[in-house]
Design a protein around this motif. Structure first.
Motif, mmCIF file in Angstrom:
data_model
loop_
_atom_site.group_PDB
_atom_site.id
_atom_site.type_symbol
_atom_site.label_atom_id
_atom_site.label_comp_id
_atom_site.label_asym_id
_atom_site.label_seq_id
_atom_site.Cartn_x
_atom_site.Cartn_y
_atom_site.Cartn_z
ATOM 1 N N TRP A 85 3.217 -3.261 -10.798
ATOM 2 C CA TRP A 85 2.412 -2.093 -10.447
ATOM 3 C C TRP A 85 1.837 -1.399 -11.673
ATOM 4 N N CYS A 86 2.556 -1.414 -12.780
ATOM 5 C CA CYS A 86 2.022 -0.813 -14.007
ATOM 6 C C CYS A 86 0.786 -1.563 -14.486
ATOM 7 N N ASN A 87 0.742 -2.862 -14.241
ATOM 8 C CA ASN A 87 -0.424 -3.649 -14.632
ATOM 9 C C ASN A 87 -1.614 -3.413 -13.710
ATOM 10 N N ARG A 88 -1.356 -2.944 -12.493
ATOM 11 C CA ARG A 88 -2.434 -2.754 -11.523
ATOM 12 C C ARG A 88 -2.963 -1.319 -11.502
ATOM 13 N N LEU A 89 -2.124 -0.349 -11.851
ATOM 14 C CA LEU A 89 -2.512 1.058 -11.773
ATOM 15 C C LEU A 89 -3.036 1.557 -13.114
ATOM 16 N N ASN A 90 -3.875 2.610 -13.064
ATOM 17 C CA ASN A 90 -4.304 3.229 -14.310
ATOM 18 C C ASN A 90 -3.176 4.100 -14.854
ATOM 19 N N LEU A 91 -3.372 4.656 -16.032
ATOM 20 C CA LEU A 91 -2.299 5.388 -16.697
ATOM 21 C C LEU A 91 -1.820 6.613 -15.916
ATOM 22 N N PRO A 92 -2.707 7.498 -15.421
ATOM 23 C CA PRO A 92 -2.221 8.663 -14.657
ATOM 24 C C PRO A 92 -1.421 8.274 -13.415
ATOM 25 N N HIS A 93 -1.884 7.258 -12.677
ATOM 26 C CA HIS A 93 -1.165 6.838 -11.475
ATOM 27 C C HIS A 93 0.161 6.169 -11.819
ATOM 28 N N THR A 94 0.200 5.467 -12.949
ATOM 29 C CA THR A 94 1.455 4.852 -13.377
ATOM 30 C C THR A 94 2.491 5.914 -13.729
ATOM 31 N N ILE A 95 2.052 6.964 -14.414
ATOM 32 C CA ILE A 95 2.966 8.059 -14.756
ATOM 33 C C ILE A 95 3.508 8.707 -13.487
ATOM 34 N N LEU A 96 2.633 8.909 -12.502
ATOM 35 C CA LEU A 96 3.065 9.488 -11.228
ATOM 36 C C LEU A 96 4.083 8.584 -10.546
ATOM 37 N N LEU A 97 3.826 7.273 -10.550
ATOM 38 C CA LEU A 97 4.766 6.318 -9.950
ATOM 39 C C LEU A 97 6.117 6.361 -10.658
ATOM 40 N N CYS A 98 6.093 6.337 -11.983
ATOM 41 C CA CYS A 98 7.345 6.331 -12.751
ATOM 42 C C CYS A 98 8.134 7.615 -12.541
#
Length: 251
Positions: free
Chosen positions: A212-225
């Motif tokens: 998912w980190c490879n598929r999402l942009n940075l802001p969305h990845t931070i939200l996911l994490c």
């Protein structure tokens, strides 16, 4: 900033490194964003390719160099803005002018961080919170999820106790009194002192998170994490990151 050499076919430059990309083994190149020593308002990219990729460990953010016998090329980006790019040739040579980096501001506490800015930060890794997310100085979360560092996925050097410098990292506001740091492809890492710990550390052990980190942009990845860390903190003994993301790869 430029002086013509050998019949106007090449240029030489004195430059200061603003940012350095990761080395891309597949393409055998890396890119350096530089400013002119004499005129800081003048900037360009220098491309190190193929036989020059071995320069990567010796080019450091904030240091000044002189390079000779470079080939000048003008490129145009998607916004129709032109920018000079310098390419190394078989005749090119690079020499270090100065390692002095007094004007390179290094933050070392959360109070120095301004949200939505890009900074340089120096600190010590004090823990790993989850895949791709570490903690600096006990109170700052650092997201390596979008850092294109070839050694990162192998965990080389990145463990609790290591003293490092982060260049061109994003300051992310994540809530009241919460400020995190996030690396992107423009960011780079410099190790000041390695950790005395011999404990192994693999930043990417969970393939679902890496997916998912490879598929999402940075802001969305931070939200996911942050969501995963909150859920794991609340249900620590009942659920894992793998279970939370189970089946999500098919979405």
């Amino acid at each position: 900033c430029e002086s013509l050499l050998s019949g106007n076919s090449h240029v030489s430059v004195r430059f200061k490194v603003s940012a350095i990309s990761a080395a891309f083994p597949g393409d055998q190149l890396f890119i350096v964003d530089v400013t002119c020593v004499k005129n800081p308002a003048s900037a360009c990219f220098i491309v190190f390719a193929k036989e020059h990729i071995h320069f990567h460990p010796f080019i450091r953010v904030g240091c000044s160099y002189i390079a000779s016998f470079l080939r000048l090329k003008i490129i145009q980006d998607a916004k129709q803005v032109t920018r000079p790019v310098l390419l190394l040739t078989s005749l090119s040579a690079i020499h270090l002018i100065s390692e002095l980096r007094f004007d390179l501001k290094l933050c070392n506490s959360q109070s120095q961080l301004v949200p939505h800015s890009v900074v340089n930060y120096e600190g010590v890794i004090t823990g790993q919170l989850m895949d791709g997310v570490f903690q600096l100085d006990h109170n700052i979360n650092v997201y390596f999820t979008h850092a294109r560092l070839h050694w990162l996925r192998a965990g080389i050097g990145l463990r609790k106790g290591v003293h490092l410098r982060l260049f061109n990292v994003h300051v992310v506001y994540t809530g009241p009194d919460m400020i995190d740091l996030a690396l992107c492809t423009y960011s780079s890492v410099e190790f000041v002192k390695l950790s005395a710990s011999m404990d192994s550390c693999l930043p990417w052990e969970n393939p679902a998170i890496a997916y998912w980190c490879n598929r999402l942009n940075l802001p969305h990845t931070i939200l996911l994490c942050r969501t995963l860390m909150t859920l794991k903190k609340k249900f620590r003994r009942r659920i894992s990151s793998s279970q939370l993301l189970q089946g999500s790869e098919s979405c």
